[in-house]
Design a protein around this motif. Structure first.
Motif, PDB file in Angstrom:
ATOM      1  N   ALA A  27       3.737   4.233   3.291  1.00  0.00           N
ATOM      2  CA  ALA A  27       4.104   3.132   2.411  1.00  0.00           C
ATOM      3  C   ALA A  27       4.340   1.863   3.207  1.00  0.00           C
ATOM      4  CB  ALA A  27       5.369   3.486   1.621  1.00  0.00           C
ATOM      5  N   SER A  28       4.222   0.744   2.519  1.00  0.00           N
ATOM      6  CA  SER A  28       4.506  -0.537   3.163  1.00  0.00           C
ATOM      7  C   SER A  28       5.978  -0.680   3.520  1.00  0.00           C
ATOM      8  CB  SER A  28       4.089  -1.701   2.252  1.00  0.00           C
ATOM      9  OG  SER A  28       2.688  -1.774   2.122  1.00  0.00           O
ATOM     10  N   GLU A  29       6.867  -0.104   2.684  1.00  0.00           N
ATOM     11  CA  GLU A  29       8.303  -0.237   2.926  1.00  0.00           C
ATOM     12  C   GLU A  29       9.034   1.057   2.609  1.00  0.00           C
ATOM     13  OE1 GLU A  29      10.345  -3.611   1.240  1.00  0.00           O
ATOM     14  OE2 GLU A  29       8.456  -4.711   1.039  1.00  0.00           O
TER      15      GLU A  29
ATOM     16  N   LEU B  25       4.757   5.580  -8.693  1.00  0.00           N
ATOM     17  CA  LEU B  25       6.166   5.272  -8.432  1.00  0.00           C
ATOM     18  C   LEU B  25       6.319   4.432  -7.172  1.00  0.00           C
ATOM     19  CD1 LEU B  25       7.790   8.715  -9.313  1.00  0.00           C
ATOM     20  CD2 LEU B  25       8.197   6.548 -10.499  1.00  0.00           C
ATOM     21  N   GLY B  26       5.574   4.798  -6.124  1.00  0.00           N
ATOM     22  CA  GLY B  26       5.634   4.028  -4.887  1.00  0.00           C
ATOM     23  C   GLY B  26       5.178   2.600  -5.088  1.00  0.00           C
ATOM     24  N   LEU B  27       4.101   2.417  -5.849  1.00  0.00           N
ATOM     25  CA  LEU B  27       3.609   1.067  -6.116  1.00  0.00           C
ATOM     26  C   LEU B  27       4.595   0.268  -6.955  1.00  0.00           C
ATOM     27  CD1 LEU B  27      -0.184   1.691  -6.878  1.00  0.00           C
ATOM     28  CD2 LEU B  27       0.859   0.958  -4.715  1.00  0.00           C
ATOM     29  N   HIS B  28       5.280   0.948  -7.869  1.00  0.00           N
ATOM     30  CA  HIS B  28       6.291   0.260  -8.666  1.00  0.00           C
ATOM     31  C   HIS B  28       7.391  -0.303  -7.768  1.00  0.00           C
ATOM     32  CE1 HIS B  28       8.846  -0.640 -12.101  1.00  0.00           C
ATOM     33  NE2 HIS B  28       9.837   0.011 -11.506  1.00  0.00           N
TER      34      HIS B  28
ATOM     35  N   VAL C  63       0.844  -1.196   0.000  1.00  0.00           N
ATOM     36  CA  VAL C  63       0.000   0.000   0.000  1.00  0.00           C
ATOM     37  C   VAL C  63       0.879   1.245   0.000  1.00  0.00           C
ATOM     38  CG1 VAL C  63      -1.944  -1.108   1.137  1.00  0.00           C
ATOM     39  CG2 VAL C  63      -0.175  -0.049   2.542  1.00  0.00           C
ATOM     40  N   PHE C  64       0.319   2.323  -0.570  1.00  0.00           N
ATOM     41  CA  PHE C  64       1.049   3.578  -0.653  1.00  0.00           C
ATOM     42  C   PHE C  64       0.044   4.729  -0.684  1.00  0.00           C
ATOM     43  CE2 PHE C  64       3.345   7.099  -2.494  1.00  0.00           C
ATOM     44  CZ  PHE C  64       4.640   6.950  -2.015  1.00  0.00           C
ATOM     45  N   GLY C  65       0.405   5.847  -0.046  1.00  0.00           N
ATOM     46  CA  GLY C  65      -0.438   7.031  -0.076  1.00  0.00           C
ATOM     47  C   GLY C  65       0.399   8.288  -0.038  1.00  0.00           C
TER      48      GLY C  65
END
Length: 491
Positions: free
Chosen positions: A216-218, A38-41, A23-25
């Motif tokens: 973000a998850s990481e 970009l975060g999801l990538h 997940v990302f926000g």
């Protein structure tokens, strides 16, 4: 019905544990959708079946796009991204555990959106609710109409039925009714929300990007957008981020000792991420060193099973003094090349993904280091490839304890009867795989490698290690209802 045009992301590799999603926000940034994409990538390794983005702008309201496949194939064109305007957005990448497992149902792709009397809200959930079936029955009996088969949709329906005065209040109220593992990123028209379950099983981090913020998850997803890592969201913490008040922190759940998923250290997280203030890469190298201390063997070379076994193999080599070598080469471009693989291609199995470096292994005693053994089928095929290439001996060293129990907290795990370690002891596994020796790191050794110098305290384990120990920190209510037997009953 499976969409045969788009097979699962791992059509030739079902012998690994897979994370459910990432997940990302982002809030307070221009063109938030670009940051989210970009975060999801960067989080693609956490979910490769599908992805989605939701944004909000005052002129157009909430906009969303959910698609099957990789982020790079779906959220890079100007045409797509221009339809997702706004300075706030969230996104999700999915690998199914709950819901249409292994199928490509677009209705199960997150983020999920709901229009409430207080306004709209979207949520993206990493984890798995262990009481989702009971929640769903209750909600349906009270009139809720579900649009997906995902456990995550329960959160939206619980929010709709809450009497909270604000959407953050309603999300808090909804999550109080949820059991299991959840790291949630959500958004309203003006706020970005993040929350972790009281045990903190799944990761969630906070970053600062210019005048805006990111969840973000990481940490690797923060790196890709040039955000500064601020801190991890604490277990049981909810943050509400807005332009007016910045980051507000709340602890709505009863405090409990953290049980973060230890397999994040072993395999799930990217090696360039930071967990608990420590590099994932360094932890995996430490796991390899510990494994070399616990399970030494005379050999000529240490080879990783790419790519997940690489840091541990380097650690094993450094500790043992046995040279490290890339005895197996991974085909980086396999992806979805074979959309409709023939039976002959399927029978090639792991050869499509991995190839032995024959010149290196011929005549050698080879130590293969891998992160885990699940069904054991891939380990067996790799052993055959190494022997066919002329290796004199093959020794497996595994950078995690035997995986003998399924995970119910957001990891795709076979049922217990299909886990090799649930039906065989170590010697029986060695014989079945057909190697000269097979050794796993001990659970105590794994704890030492992640920083617990005295190993695992059986009275107060710091991590969730249920897949190894059978010690489930949250009772899997739905599975117990279906007849799953806990360790005390299965003994």
């Amino acid at each position: 019905m499976t969409d045969r045009r788009l097979p699962p992301a791992h059509p030739f590799d079902d012998d690994k544990l897979h994370e459910e999603c990432g997940v990302f926000g982002a809030i307070g940034v221009s063109n938030a959708a670009n940051f989210v994409a970009l975060g999801l990538h960067a989080l693609q390794h956490r979910g490769q079946e599908a992805g989605g983005i939701v944004t909000y702008c005052p002129d157009l309201g909430f906009q969303s796009d959910r698609r099957m496949g990789y982020v790079r194939d779906n959220f890079t064109s100007r045409e797509v991204m221009e339809k997702l305007p706004g300075t706030i957005g969230i996104g999700h990448v999915r690998y199914s555990t709950a819901g249409a497992k292994g199928q490509t149902a677009i209705r199960d792709v997150q983020p999920f959106f709901g229009e409430f009397s207080l306004g709209g809200a979207a949520i993206a959930h990493n984890g798995n609710l262990t009481n989702a079936a009971a929640l769903r029955r209750e909600l349906v009996e009270r009139g809720s109409i579900f649009q997906s088969s995902s456990d995550s949709e329960c959160i939206i329906h619980l929010m709709a039925r809450s009497m909270g005065r604000t959407i953050p209040d309603r999300m808090e109220d909804a999550l109080r009714k949820c059991e299991g593992a959840f790291s949630v990123v959500a958004m309203t028209r003006t706020k970005l929300l993040g929350c972790r379950d009281p045990l903190g099983m799944r990761p969630l981090v906070l970053g600062k990007v210019g005048d805006g913020w990111a969840l973000a998850s990481e940490t690797c997803a923060l790196d890709i957008i040039g955000a500064d890592f601020v801190r991890e969201i604490e277990p049981g913490e909810m943050v509400v981020i807005s332009a007016e008040k910045g980051v507000e922190s709340f602890f709505p759940f009863r405090a409990r000792a953290s049980r973060f998923c230890i397999f994040e250290h072993v395999y799930f997280s990217r090696p360039d991420s930071i967990i608990g203030g420590r590099s994932v890469y360094e932890t995996r190298e430490a796991i390899g060193r510990e494994l070399a201390k616990e399970a030494p063997v005379d050999a000529d070379i240490v080879c990783p099973v790419p790519d997940s076994g690489t840091p541990a193999a380097i650690g094993y080599s450094l500790q043992s003094g046995i040279p490290y070598a890339m005895g197996i080469i991974r085909n980086q471009y396999m992806g979805r090349t074979f959309i409709e693989p023939s039976e002959q291609i399927r029978n090639m199995g792991v050869r499509l993904k991995l190839n032995v470096n024959r010149a290196l292994v011929r005549g050698k005693r080879v130590i293969l280091v891998d992160d885990s053994v699940v069904r054991g089928t891939t380990s067996r095929k790799i052993k055959e490839m190494i022997l066919e290439a002329g290796a004199k001996e093959v020794h497996f060293r595994i950078a995690s304890p035997p995986t003998a129990w399924p995970c119910f907290y957001g990891v795709d795990t076979p049922e217990r009867g299909k886990l090799l370690a649930a039906t065989m002891n170590e010697e029986e596994m060695r014989e079945w795989i057909g190697v000269d020796s097979l050794k796993f790191i001990s659970l105590d050794g794994l704890y030492r490698a992640v920083g617990e110098l005295n190993g695992r305290d059986p009275m107060r384990p710091r991590y969730c290690d249920a897949c190894f120990s059978g010690d489930y920190p949250v009772a899997p209510a739905d599975m117990l209802e279906q007849g799953f037997k806990m360790k005390s009953e299965a003994a």
